[in-house]
Each structure stands twice: as structure tokens, then as C-alpha cells.
Design a protein around this motif. Structure first.
Motif, mmCIF file in Angstrom:
data_model
loop_
_atom_site.group_PDB
_atom_site.id
_atom_site.type_symbol
_atom_site.label_atom_id
_atom_site.label_comp_id
_atom_site.label_asym_id
_atom_site.label_seq_id
_atom_site.Cartn_x
_atom_site.Cartn_y
_atom_site.Cartn_z
ATOM 1 N N TYR A 65 -5.138 -3.506 -39.881
ATOM 2 C CA TYR A 65 -5.238 -4.947 -39.676
ATOM 3 C C TYR A 65 -6.716 -5.218 -39.155
ATOM 4 O O TYR A 65 -7.463 -4.515 -38.319
ATOM 5 N N PHE A 66 -7.348 -6.250 -39.506
ATOM 6 C CA PHE A 66 -8.749 -6.463 -39.378
ATOM 7 C C PHE A 66 -9.010 -8.089 -38.979
ATOM 8 O O PHE A 66 -8.154 -8.761 -39.134
ATOM 9 N N TYR A 67 -9.903 -8.246 -38.091
ATOM 10 C CA TYR A 67 -10.369 -9.600 -37.617
ATOM 11 C C TYR A 67 -11.670 -9.608 -37.645
ATOM 12 O O TYR A 67 -12.506 -8.900 -37.367
ATOM 13 N N TRP A 68 -11.984 -10.980 -37.383
ATOM 14 C CA TRP A 68 -13.434 -11.556 -37.116
ATOM 15 C C TRP A 68 -13.274 -12.583 -36.078
ATOM 16 O O TRP A 68 -12.296 -13.586 -35.995
ATOM 17 N N TYR A 69 -14.090 -12.382 -35.049
ATOM 18 C CA TYR A 69 -14.331 -13.250 -33.834
ATOM 19 C C TYR A 69 -15.779 -13.669 -33.771
ATOM 20 O O TYR A 69 -16.498 -12.929 -34.418
ATOM 21 N N ARG A 70 -15.749 -14.709 -32.950
ATOM 22 C CA ARG A 70 -17.168 -15.436 -32.842
ATOM 23 C C ARG A 70 -17.428 -15.782 -31.446
ATOM 24 O O ARG A 70 -16.648 -16.133 -30.850
ATOM 25 N N GLN A 71 -18.822 -15.509 -30.772
ATOM 26 C CA GLN A 71 -19.229 -16.011 -29.552
ATOM 27 C C GLN A 71 -20.486 -16.333 -29.520
ATOM 28 O O GLN A 71 -21.460 -15.788 -29.889
ATOM 29 N N ILE A 72 -20.237 -17.955 -29.502
ATOM 30 C CA ILE A 72 -21.517 -18.700 -29.241
ATOM 31 C C ILE A 72 -22.081 -18.269 -27.898
ATOM 32 O O ILE A 72 -21.487 -17.950 -26.957
ATOM 33 N N LEU A 73 -23.498 -18.061 -27.749
ATOM 34 C CA LEU A 73 -24.109 -17.613 -26.499
ATOM 35 C C LEU A 73 -23.443 -18.323 -25.264
ATOM 36 O O LEU A 73 -23.598 -19.553 -25.204
ATOM 37 N N GLY A 74 -23.145 -17.349 -24.509
ATOM 38 C CA GLY A 74 -22.827 -17.951 -23.179
ATOM 39 C C GLY A 74 -21.236 -18.469 -23.187
ATOM 40 O O GLY A 74 -20.971 -19.148 -22.064
ATOM 41 N N GLN A 75 -20.599 -18.439 -24.101
ATOM 42 C CA GLN A 75 -19.292 -19.186 -24.330
ATOM 43 C C GLN A 75 -18.365 -18.062 -24.620
ATOM 44 O O GLN A 75 -18.669 -16.673 -24.574
ATOM 45 N N LYS A 76 -16.985 -18.480 -24.789
ATOM 46 C CA LYS A 76 -15.912 -17.319 -24.630
ATOM 47 C C LYS A 76 -15.833 -16.926 -26.210
ATOM 48 O O LYS A 76 -16.299 -17.356 -26.998
ATOM 49 N N VAL A 77 -15.327 -15.781 -26.375
ATOM 50 C CA VAL A 77 -14.941 -15.358 -27.656
ATOM 51 C C VAL A 77 -13.798 -15.876 -28.322
ATOM 52 O O VAL A 77 -12.741 -16.017 -27.847
ATOM 53 N N GLU A 78 -14.065 -16.303 -29.684
ATOM 54 C CA GLU A 78 -13.077 -17.171 -30.325
ATOM 55 C C GLU A 78 -12.688 -16.397 -31.552
ATOM 56 O O GLU A 78 -13.470 -15.758 -32.493
ATOM 57 N N PHE A 79 -11.174 -16.628 -31.772
ATOM 58 C CA PHE A 79 -10.742 -16.059 -32.896
ATOM 59 C C PHE A 79 -11.074 -16.942 -34.339
ATOM 60 O O PHE A 79 -11.067 -18.011 -34.162
ATOM 61 N N LEU A 80 -11.554 -16.031 -35.207
ATOM 62 C CA LEU A 80 -11.589 -16.660 -36.470
ATOM 63 C C LEU A 80 -10.531 -16.437 -37.651
ATOM 64 O O LEU A 80 -9.979 -17.328 -38.263
ATOM 65 N N VAL A 81 -10.420 -15.253 -37.946
ATOM 66 C CA VAL A 81 -9.257 -14.980 -38.764
ATOM 67 C C VAL A 81 -8.901 -13.315 -38.600
ATOM 68 O O VAL A 81 -9.491 -12.665 -38.138
ATOM 69 N N SER A 82 -7.691 -13.085 -39.149
ATOM 70 C CA SER A 82 -7.101 -12.008 -39.391
ATOM 71 C C SER A 82 -6.656 -11.645 -40.819
ATOM 72 O O SER A 82 -6.322 -12.549 -41.454
ATOM 73 N N PHE A 83 -6.655 -10.503 -40.999
ATOM 74 C CA PHE A 83 -6.383 -9.909 -42.668
ATOM 75 C C PHE A 83 -5.816 -8.664 -42.585
ATOM 76 O O PHE A 83 -5.956 -7.475 -41.770
ATOM 77 N N TYR A 84 -4.590 -8.701 -43.501
ATOM 78 C CA TYR A 84 -3.839 -7.527 -43.617
ATOM 79 C C TYR A 84 -3.100 -7.695 -45.048
ATOM 80 O O TYR A 84 -2.992 -8.717 -45.490
ATOM 81 N N ASN A 85 -3.035 -6.338 -45.741
ATOM 82 C CA ASN A 85 -2.710 -6.400 -46.922
ATOM 83 C C ASN A 85 -3.359 -7.174 -47.827
ATOM 84 O O ASN A 85 -2.697 -7.649 -48.858
ATOM 85 N N ASN A 86 -4.435 -7.025 -47.621
ATOM 86 C CA ASN A 86 -5.522 -7.625 -48.754
ATOM 87 C C ASN A 86 -5.421 -9.325 -48.849
ATOM 88 O O ASN A 86 -5.707 -9.908 -49.858
ATOM 89 N N GLU A 87 -4.746 -9.849 -47.463
ATOM 90 C CA GLU A 87 -4.750 -11.328 -47.695
ATOM 91 C C GLU A 87 -5.060 -11.690 -46.055
ATOM 92 O O GLU A 87 -4.608 -11.048 -45.177
ATOM 93 N N ILE A 88 -5.316 -13.052 -45.899
ATOM 94 C CA ILE A 88 -5.621 -13.425 -44.649
ATOM 95 C C ILE A 88 -4.221 -13.714 -43.978
ATOM 96 O O ILE A 88 -3.055 -14.420 -44.549
ATOM 97 N N SER A 89 -3.878 -13.102 -42.848
ATOM 98 C CA SER A 89 -2.606 -13.458 -41.843
ATOM 99 C C SER A 89 -2.781 -14.726 -41.220
ATOM 100 O O SER A 89 -1.604 -15.439 -41.038
ATOM 101 N N GLU A 90 -3.707 -14.963 -40.772
ATOM 102 C CA GLU A 90 -3.994 -16.103 -39.889
ATOM 103 C C GLU A 90 -5.201 -16.537 -39.606
ATOM 104 O O GLU A 90 -6.260 -15.776 -39.853
ATOM 105 N N LYS A 91 -5.451 -17.823 -39.573
ATOM 106 C CA LYS A 91 -6.887 -18.158 -39.506
ATOM 107 C C LYS A 91 -6.874 -19.454 -38.382
ATOM 108 O O LYS A 91 -6.028 -20.291 -38.304
ATOM 109 N N SER A 92 -8.247 -19.693 -37.810
ATOM 110 C CA SER A 92 -8.398 -20.590 -36.893
ATOM 111 C C SER A 92 -9.154 -21.922 -37.467
ATOM 112 O O SER A 92 -9.238 -22.041 -38.539
ATOM 113 N N GLU A 93 -9.071 -23.017 -36.616
ATOM 114 C CA GLU A 93 -9.595 -24.188 -37.221
ATOM 115 C C GLU A 93 -11.220 -23.940 -37.244
ATOM 116 O O GLU A 93 -11.646 -24.572 -38.259
#
Lengths: 115, 117
Positions: free
Chosen positions: A31-59
Motif C-alpha cells: 500500500y502506497f500513499y502520498w501526503y502533502r504538507q504546506i509550510l506550517g500547516q498540517k499533513v494532508e492526504f492526497l492519494v492511496s494506491f494498491y494493486n496498481n490502481e488508486i484506492s482513494e484520493k482527496s479533493e
């Protein structure tokens, strides 16, 4: 100890350019994920990936973003046409298949600066 | 949707003293995991401690322990014998167990901990 590695550690790009952020997850993780953190802000979920496809993505993960696992080891995040507001720290993470004790292990991050 | 709240933006502790960082969360689920991550100036995310919601016993990892109050939806982190190296941003995070290993983490806004020598 196995770890998630990300390259580059810092990338500077001009607005409108495409960037690819690279990650090598822990080898037996599925299971693989990307998260983003704008400086000084919280960590936000971008996308999760499993079995060669996106499992979930954020806005946040709109049509400008894409992910790919081009081979057995790399996991990439592409931003097609960067905007100033894409400047942030981007974290890759991976987790194992086990039901329990499945905490995500994070890479050291890529600092993206869009100018 | 789940939310994680860390209402204290900053805290300070004297070296060798004990400090408690607060976190509350909101969920309608009964099975989930809670985490505390440490982010030092290098900005890498380091797992400090994990708590499974089905376990009544509070997790401990050396100088780090949690006070997990499931009914109150509270998950605080206690750092004993604080060291200069503990100075960092600390994030509380929630993960649902409903989707198995694929669930995303939801983070709080974080708290900046400084340690006074």
C-alpha cells in the motif's frame, strides 16, 4: 532497517512546469500513499494506491495530479502543470498487507518550491 | 468523516520534566488506530507510538506513553524525562480499521514542543 526513500530532497520548478516526485517504498509493502504538507500547516492526504490502481484520493488530488508505479520498486507522483500553491513538502508512505500493526512508514519528504 | 483536533499550538517543557500533549478526535467507528508522529526540523515524519482502539491498555514506548480514553475520544501523549532531542512538531493521527491496511491517516494540526535546557 528498511526505509522509504524519496528523491529529490528539494526541487525548484517554474510555474506551469511538470514535476515528477519519486519514491521507493519498503520492498514488501503493498500500500502506497502520498501526503502533502504546506509550510506550517498540517499533513494532508492526497492519494492511496494498491494493486496498481488508486484506492482513494482527496479533493486536492485533481486532474493535475497522477500517480504511477512504473516498475516493481518506484512509486511516482506527477504534477502536470505546477501552480504556486503546489509549493509544499510531499511525503511518500507505505504500509504492509497485515490487518494489524499496519502503520505507515514515511519517507524523508521532497520539498517542492514553485516559483 | 473523522477529524483530529490538537488545540494547543505550542508547548514548552523543562529538560528532564514531564509534558503532556493533548489530542481529541471524532469518529463514529469503533475499530481504529491512533498514532503520534514526531516531525523534527528535518521534517521527516517519525512514528512515536501507536494505540489500537480495541485495546484498553495504554501503549508505552520507553519515555513515551499515551492516555487513551475511548469514551471521551481523547488520546494524549506523555513524554517523561524530556530531552533536548524531543523538541519537534508532534502530530496526532487517526486511521480507520474498516478498510484494512489501505486506510489513510487523518492528521491534527500539530503542536510545536520546545525543550528548555
Amino acid at each position: 532497517e528498511p526505509e522509504v526513500t524519496q528523491t529529490p530532497s528539494h526541487q525548484v520548478t517554474q510555474m506551469g512546469q511538470e514535476v515528477i516526485l519519486r519514491c521507493v517504498p519498503i520492498s514488501n509493502h503493498l500500500y502506497f500513499y502520498w501526503y502533502r504538507q504546506i509550510l506550517g500547516q498540517k499533513v494532508e492526504f492526497l492519494v492511496s494506491f494498491y494493486n496498481n490502481e488508486i484506492s482513494e484520493k482527496s479533493e486536492i488530488f485533481d486532474d493535475q495530479f497522477s500517480v504511477e508505479r512504473p516498475d516493481g520498486s518506484n512509486f511516482t507522483l506527477k504534477i502536470r502543470s505546477t501552480k504556486l500553491e503546489d509549493s509544499a513538502m510531499y511525503f511518500c508512505a507505505s504500509s504492509s498487507i497485515r490487518r494489524y500493526n499496519t502503520e505507515a512508514f514515511f519517507g524523508q519528504g521532497t520539498r517542492l518550491t514553485v516559483v | 468523516a473523522q477529524t483530529v483536533t490538537q488545540s494547543q499550538p505550542e508547548m514548552s517543557v523543562q529538560e528532564a520534566e514531564t509534558v503532556t500533549l493533548s489530542c481529541t478526535y471524532d469518529t463514529s467507528e469503533s475499530d481504529y488506530y491512533l498514532f503520534w508522529y514526531k516531525q523534527p526540523p528535518s521534517r521527516q515524519m517519525i512514528l512515536v507510538i501507536r494505540q489500537e482502539a480495541y485495546k484498553q491498555q495504554n501503549a508505552t514506548e520507553n519515555r513515551f506513553s499515551v492516555n487513551f480514553q475511548k469514551a471521551a475520544k481523547s488520546f494524549s501523549l506523555k513524554i517523561s524525562d524530556s530531552q533536548l532531542g524531543d523538541a519537534a512538531m508532534y502530530f496526532c493521527a487517526y486511521r480507520s480499521a474498516a478498510s484494512g491496511a489501505n486506510s489513510k491517516l487523518t492528521f491534527g494540526k500539530g503542536i510545536t514542543l520546545s525543550v528548555r535546557p
